[in-house]
Scaffold this motif. Structure first.
Motif, PDB file in Angstrom:
ATOM      1  N   VAL A  25       0.820  -1.221   0.000  1.00 21.56           N
ATOM      2  CA  VAL A  25       0.000   0.000   0.000  1.00 21.56           C
ATOM      3  C   VAL A  25       0.851   1.267   0.000  1.00 21.56           C
ATOM      4  N   TRP A  26       2.139   1.104   0.266  1.00 22.39           N
ATOM      5  CA  TRP A  26       3.064   2.245   0.226  1.00 22.39           C
ATOM      6  C   TRP A  26       4.475   1.707   0.058  1.00 22.39           C
ATOM      7  N   ALA A  27       5.284   2.395  -0.743  1.00 22.59           N
ATOM      8  CA  ALA A  27       6.668   1.956  -0.944  1.00 22.59           C
ATOM      9  C   ALA A  27       7.537   3.154  -1.304  1.00 22.59           C
ATOM     10  N   ASP A  28       8.765   3.112  -0.835  1.00 15.46           N
ATOM     11  CA  ASP A  28       9.728   4.158  -1.169  1.00 15.46           C
ATOM     12  C   ASP A  28      11.127   3.646  -0.839  1.00 15.46           C
ATOM     13  N   ALA A  29      12.126   4.316  -1.364  1.00 15.82           N
ATOM     14  CA  ALA A  29      13.520   3.951  -1.111  1.00 15.82           C
ATOM     15  C   ALA A  29      14.235   5.121  -0.463  1.00 15.82           C
ATOM     16  N   TYR A  30      15.184   4.795   0.411  1.00 21.14           N
ATOM     17  CA  TYR A  30      15.952   5.812   1.125  1.00 21.14           C
ATOM     18  C   TYR A  30      17.445   5.505   0.980  1.00 21.14           C
ATOM     19  N   GLY A  31      18.229   6.539   1.032  1.00 17.44           N
ATOM     20  CA  GLY A  31      19.674   6.389   0.874  1.00 17.44           C
ATOM     21  C   GLY A  31      20.416   6.226   2.171  1.00 17.44           C
ATOM     22  N   ASP A  32      19.823   5.571   3.156  1.00 17.98           N
ATOM     23  CA  ASP A  32      20.524   5.286   4.409  1.00 17.98           C
ATOM     24  C   ASP A  32      20.034   3.964   4.959  1.00 17.98           C
ATOM     25  N   ILE A  33      20.826   3.382   5.846  1.00 22.36           N
ATOM     26  CA  ILE A  33      20.508   2.055   6.381  1.00 22.36           C
ATOM     27  C   ILE A  33      19.537   2.123   7.559  1.00 22.36           C
ATOM     28  N   ASN A  34      19.346   3.302   8.124  1.00 18.77           N
ATOM     29  CA  ASN A  34      18.499   3.452   9.307  1.00 18.77           C
ATOM     30  C   ASN A  34      17.047   3.660   8.894  1.00 18.77           C
ATOM     31  N   GLU A  35      16.357   2.574   8.563  1.00 18.73           N
ATOM     32  CA  GLU A  35      14.964   2.688   8.144  1.00 18.73           C
ATOM     33  C   GLU A  35      14.057   3.111   9.292  1.00 18.73           C
ATOM     34  N   ALA A  36      14.465   2.810  10.519  1.00 19.53           N
ATOM     35  CA  ALA A  36      13.625   3.137  11.676  1.00 19.53           C
ATOM     36  C   ALA A  36      13.431   4.638  11.832  1.00 19.53           C
ATOM     37  N   GLY A  37      14.373   5.419  11.351  1.00 18.05           N
ATOM     38  CA  GLY A  37      14.259   6.867  11.492  1.00 18.05           C
ATOM     39  C   GLY A  37      13.214   7.491  10.598  1.00 18.05           C
ATOM     40  N   HIS A  38      12.589   6.686   9.729  1.00 23.31           N
ATOM     41  CA  HIS A  38      11.627   7.231   8.773  1.00 23.31           C
ATOM     42  C   HIS A  38      10.182   6.895   9.116  1.00 23.31           C
ATOM     43  N   LEU A  39       9.922   6.286  10.267  1.00 23.09           N
ATOM     44  CA  LEU A  39       8.558   5.861  10.588  1.00 23.09           C
ATOM     45  C   LEU A  39       7.541   7.004  10.578  1.00 23.09           C
ATOM     46  N   PRO A  40       7.801   8.145  11.239  1.00 29.56           N
ATOM     47  CA  PRO A  40       6.815   9.237  11.166  1.00 29.56           C
ATOM     48  C   PRO A  40       6.524   9.671   9.728  1.00 29.56           C
ATOM     49  N   VAL A 251      16.065   4.974  -8.311  1.00 33.63           N
ATOM     50  CA  VAL A 251      15.933   3.782  -7.474  1.00 33.63           C
ATOM     51  C   VAL A 251      14.529   3.682  -6.889  1.00 33.63           C
ATOM     52  N   SER A 252      13.963   4.804  -6.456  1.00 35.71           N
ATOM     53  CA  SER A 252      12.597   4.805  -5.917  1.00 35.71           C
ATOM     54  C   SER A 252      11.601   4.349  -6.977  1.00 35.71           C
ATOM     55  N   THR A 253      11.815   4.790  -8.206  1.00 36.26           N
ATOM     56  CA  THR A 253      10.932   4.381  -9.302  1.00 36.26           C
ATOM     57  C   THR A 253      11.044   2.885  -9.558  1.00 36.26           C
ATOM     58  N   GLN A 254      12.274   2.376  -9.570  1.00 29.89           N
ATOM     59  CA  GLN A 254      12.475   0.944  -9.781  1.00 29.89           C
ATOM     60  C   GLN A 254      11.830   0.126  -8.665  1.00 29.89           C
ATOM     61  N   TRP A 255      11.999   0.555  -7.436  1.00 32.29           N
ATOM     62  CA  TRP A 255      11.425  -0.148  -6.292  1.00 32.29           C
ATOM     63  C   TRP A 255       9.901  -0.169  -6.361  1.00 32.29           C
ATOM     64  N   ARG A 256       9.305   0.961  -6.707  1.00 35.59           N
ATOM     65  CA  ARG A 256       7.848   1.040  -6.786  1.00 35.59           C
ATOM     66  C   ARG A 256       7.304   0.211  -7.955  1.00 35.59           C
TER      67      ARG A 256
END
Length: 271
Positions: A25-40, A251-256
């Protein structure tokens, strides 16, 4: 992106999945390993996306949200509690508090300890005697410590405490010195006793109390069968073992796109 192989040009694909049909229902890519910092940000983007699609005006307050223990931190718990979002996110020690895992150690395979046995246990702050009201402390050998700094503030600003130091002459002649001071050149031992600042509520413990119920643990147990098969399908069946493009936008486009192909297969099954 910092990894076990050093700093690499890499990206982290994150997805939110519904538990009924395993639809992304939602997808995106980030350029860091800390995915937890993006929850909000993830929750805000998910809410906006569902609102724009006409699915729900307030999706994050009408569903239950689960995430692994990596997302359990002060910032995320504060955000979810203050915004009254029904989340089930455990800390990394939640199994040690679960009565169902009390005898787990009995069934572990015994392995030979090949490591040398010369490791030395040093005294931790809990081995010292501390009187919070009187601001006094003594070492495990019974020697009094000098109050070096009162109301010492930790670097994160969330905890305050009292910092003590030993008397140099006493520390040098102490019979327990080898168990207290690691470096032989250090003249005396220093120790800080932290207590939580009264600036606000303890969101981490509030989240732990909520999670340590039968209902919460049952809700969280569904996460493994909801989101993990999706990542396994994208990697094993669709062949997305690594991103083949450069730049966050590409990369975000490829992931989605891969998530979209996954959804098409799931929707065919639903029809």
């Amino acid at each position: 992106m910092l990894s076990s192989h050093g700093v690499i040009q890499g990206y982290n694909g994150i997805a939110a999945v519904d538990d009924k049909n395993q639809i992304v229902v939602w997808a995106d890519a980030y350029g860091d390993i800390n995915e937890a910092g993006h929850l909000p940000q993830i929750l805000q983007d998910l809410e906006k996306q569902c609102k724009d699609a006409g699915i729900s005006e307030d999706i994050v307050h009408t569903v239950a949200i689960t995430a692994d223990s990596g997302f359990h931190n002060e910032v995320n718990m504060k955000y979810c509690i203050e915004h009254e979002i029904d989340t089930y996110i455990p800390d990394n020690k939640f199994r040690s508090r679960d009565v169902r895992f009390e005898s787990s150690g009995e069934h572990k395979k015994k392995t030979a300890n090949w490591r040398p046995v010369h490791s030395k246990k040093y005294f931790a702050p809990e081995d010292f005697h501390y009187n919070h009201k009187k601001h006094t402390a003594s070492c495990p050998a019974g020697h009094p410590l000098r109050l070096n700094m009162k109301n010492y503030k930790a670097e994160d600003g969330k905890y305050t405490g009292d910092r003590f130091r030993g008397i140099e002459k006493v520390c040098r002649e102490c019979t327990l010195r080898d168990k207290c001071i690691r470096n032989p050149q250090t003249p005396f031992r220093q120790v800080t006793f932290f207590h939580r600042s009264i600036e606000g509520p303890d969101f981490l413990n509030m989240a732990k109390e909520k999670f340590d119920t039968a209902t919460s643990r049952t809700m969280y147990s569904r996460r493994m069968g909801t989101v993990e098969p999706v990542f396994g399908h994208l990697r094993s069946t669709k062949g997305l073992n690594h991103f083949t493009l450069r730049g966050l936008k590409k990369v975000s486009t490829q992931w989605r796109l891969f998530c979209l192909v996954h959804n098409i297969g799931k929707l065919k099954l639903c029809w």
